[in-house]
Design an enzyme around this catalytic site. Structure first.
Site, PDB file in Angstrom:
ATOM      1  NE  ARG A 174      34.989  39.997  40.840  1.00 47.16           N
ATOM      2  CZ  ARG A 174      34.687  39.883  39.578  1.00 47.16           C
ATOM      3  NH1 ARG A 174      33.505  40.296  39.129  1.00 47.16           N
ATOM      4  NH2 ARG A 174      35.522  39.391  38.715  1.00 47.16           N
ATOM      5  CB  ALA A 186      40.978  45.047  36.483  1.00 50.10           C
ATOM      6  NE  ARG A 217      41.450  42.406  45.303  1.00 51.38           N
ATOM      7  CZ  ARG A 217      40.797  41.614  44.445  1.00 51.38           C
ATOM      8  NH1 ARG A 217      39.675  42.038  43.880  1.00 51.38           N
ATOM      9  NH2 ARG A 217      41.263  40.423  44.139  1.00 51.38           N
ATOM     10  CD  GLN A 232      36.556  35.415  41.582  1.00 52.31           C
ATOM     11  OE1 GLN A 232      36.718  34.199  41.629  1.00 52.31           O
ATOM     12  NE2 GLN A 232      37.446  36.251  42.081  1.00 52.31           N
ATOM     13  CG  ASP A 236      42.984  41.387  37.534  1.00 49.27           C
ATOM     14  OD1 ASP A 236      42.824  40.249  37.062  1.00 49.27           O
ATOM     15  OD2 ASP A 236      42.115  41.986  38.189  1.00 49.27           O
ATOM     16  CG  ASN A 290      42.481  37.209  34.176  1.00 51.07           C
ATOM     17  OD1 ASN A 290      41.923  38.229  34.612  1.00 51.07           O
ATOM     18  ND2 ASN A 290      41.794  36.169  33.756  1.00 51.07           N
ATOM     19  CE  LYS A 291      40.592  36.137  40.567  1.00 49.84           C
ATOM     20  NZ  LYS A 291      41.161  36.620  41.836  1.00 49.84           N
TER      21      LYS A 291
HETATM   22  O1  MRU Z   1      39.853  38.995  42.235  1.00 46.40           O
HETATM   23  P1  MRU Z   1      38.938  39.586  41.197  1.00 46.40           P
HETATM   24  O2  MRU Z   1      37.594  38.946  41.163  1.00 46.40           O
HETATM   25  O3  MRU Z   1      38.879  41.092  41.283  1.00 46.40           O
HETATM   26  O4  MRU Z   1      39.659  39.227  39.845  1.00 46.40           O
HETATM   27  C1  MRU Z   1      39.062  39.580  38.645  1.00 46.40           C
HETATM   28  C2  MRU Z   1      39.761  39.070  37.469  1.00 46.40           C
HETATM   29  O5  MRU Z   1      40.800  38.443  37.541  1.00 46.40           O
HETATM   30  C3  MRU Z   1      39.160  39.442  36.156  1.00 46.40           C
HETATM   31  O6  MRU Z   1      39.345  38.421  35.235  1.00 46.40           O
HETATM   32  C4  MRU Z   1      39.864  40.713  35.662  1.00 46.40           C
HETATM   33  O7  MRU Z   1      39.796  41.707  36.638  1.00 46.40           O
HETATM   34  C5  MRU Z   1      39.273  41.220  34.429  1.00 46.40           C
HETATM   35  S1  MRU Z   1      37.714  41.938  34.758  1.00 46.40           S
HETATM   36  C6  MRU Z   1      37.094  42.698  33.394  1.00 46.40           C
END
Ligand code: MRU
Length: 357
Positions: free
Chosen positions: A45, A47, A88, A197, A238, A248-249
């Site tokens: 996981r 991006a 995704r 995470q 993302d 983002n998350k």
């Molecule tokens: O759902 P995830 O764990 O794939 O989400 C990840 C994030 O939101 C990260 O902050 C984002 O991808 C940046 S990673 C360098």
């Protein structure tokens, strides 16, 4: 270095991030459909890591194809691309990774290149993308390190580290680079409900690097900011729209508002492949909805009354107005983002006011 994913002669090997931090185990995907499952189930996981995984999934699918004619292989490539694209929806890097390999395939097929040669070329390109991702993270670190305080504590949300990339990280890469340059920085890692995470992954990888790290529940950041215990916030992304709105998350938007209220700079670090010039603003970014079970259960144990309604959007959008700077491998973007992104996309030298801080 943390081996998030790796191309091997047998297939693509993934560190199983669903098992961290308690178990360091690997999942070997020998088929592109398995790569799709690994992405959908968040074994890999983040991006940038998703982007390179998708490229490797494309290369694996092409390499393992039994097609004997270019026409057959072209039809299969369309199926492989669709399968990977359906995993995704939010991280634009996924589609970038698929398109990089698909365009290479199309250009080689258009010149009637032999299938064996196409197979070697797509594998070589996917592996090169892996190396380029690490190089981009190092560049982001070099550009962004000076944004962080010489002394202080930085808050991050989710995991934008080595685990979310092919190595070094985006937001955590900037933190690593600042520390390598002599900054005395410690980190608050938001736990990042519901997938944790921050608690599981950010804490794990920063502790491996001996970077002082404290995990906090997501609802503690406001109090710590009010106490003056957070000097900067840095997160990954993302997808960044052409106007600088940042997906983002889930929870990132709230952190950005809190930072704004407390006069704390809120930075975003992301590779150029995260910037989606085709999406004009954040309202157009598709937000992934994930299974309610991620909210109702923690470690297999039910936490909510049976049958209660659940929402589980995996991402949110932070309006560009809350973002103090966006760090990319090409340099640091400042507001107004529509202009600075356009200038950087066209390679036009940036005006002095946009230069790295
Ligand atoms: O759902 P995830 O764990 O794939 O989400 C990840 C994030 O939101 C990260 O902050 C984002 O991808 C940046 S990673 C360098």
């Amino acid at each position: 270095m943390i081996p998030t994913l790796e191309w091997l002669p047998e297939g693509v090997n993934f560190l199983d991030q669903t098992k961290l931090p308690m178990e360091e185990t690997y999942v070997l995907a020998t088929d592109y459909r398995q790569v799709a499952t690994v992405i959908r189930d968040m074994i890999v996981r983040g991006a940038p890591a998703i982007g390179v995984s998708a490229a490797m999934g494309m290369a694996l699918g092409i390499d393992r194809s039994a097609a004997t004619t270019l026409a057959e292989l072209t039809a299969e490539v369309a199926i492989i691309a669709r399968t990977l694209a359906e995993t995704r929806p939010t991280a634009v890097n996924l589609f970038w990774g698929i398109d990089e390999i698909r365009s290479l395939f199309n250009s080689l097929a258009a010149t009637n290149t032999a299938i064996a040669e196409i197979k070697s070329a797509v594998i070589a390109r996917a592996r090169q993308m892996y190396d380029e991702d690490i190089a981009a993270c190092k560049q982001m670190g070099a550009h962004g390190a000076a944004l962080l305080p010489m002394e202080g504590t930085v808050l991050t949300h989710c995991n934008a580290g080595a685990l979310a990339t092919c190595g070094y990280g985006t937001a955590l890469g900037v933190i690593r680079a600042a520390i390598e340059r002599g900054h005395n920085i410690s980190v608050f890692a938001d736990e990042t409900r519901p997938f944790l995470q921050g608690a599981r992954l950010t804490a794990w990888e920063l502790m491996k690097d001996n970077i002082p790290t404290t995990v906090i529940c997501d609802n503690m950041a406001a109090a710590l900011m009010r106490q003056g215990r957070i000097q900067a916030v840095i997160v990954g992304s993302d997808r960044i729209a052409a106007n600088g709105d940042v997906a983002n998350k889930i929870g990132t938007y709230g952190v950005a508002i809190l930072a704004h209220e407390h006069g704390i700079p809120f930075y975003v670090a992301a590779p150029w492949s995260t910037i989606d010039l085709a999406t004009s603003n954040g309202d157009q970014i598709p937000i992934e909805q994930r299974s309610p079970v991620e909210v109702t259960h923690i470690n297999g144990r039910q936490m909510t009354p049976t049958g209660v309604r659940i929402e589980n959007p995996a991402f949110d959008v932070t309006p560009a107005k809350y973002v103090a700077a966006i760090v990319t491998e090409r340099g640091v973007l400042r507001a107004p983002y529509a202009e600075s992104i356009r200038a950087m996309a066209s390679g036009t030298p940036r005006p002095a006011k946009l230069a790295s801080a």
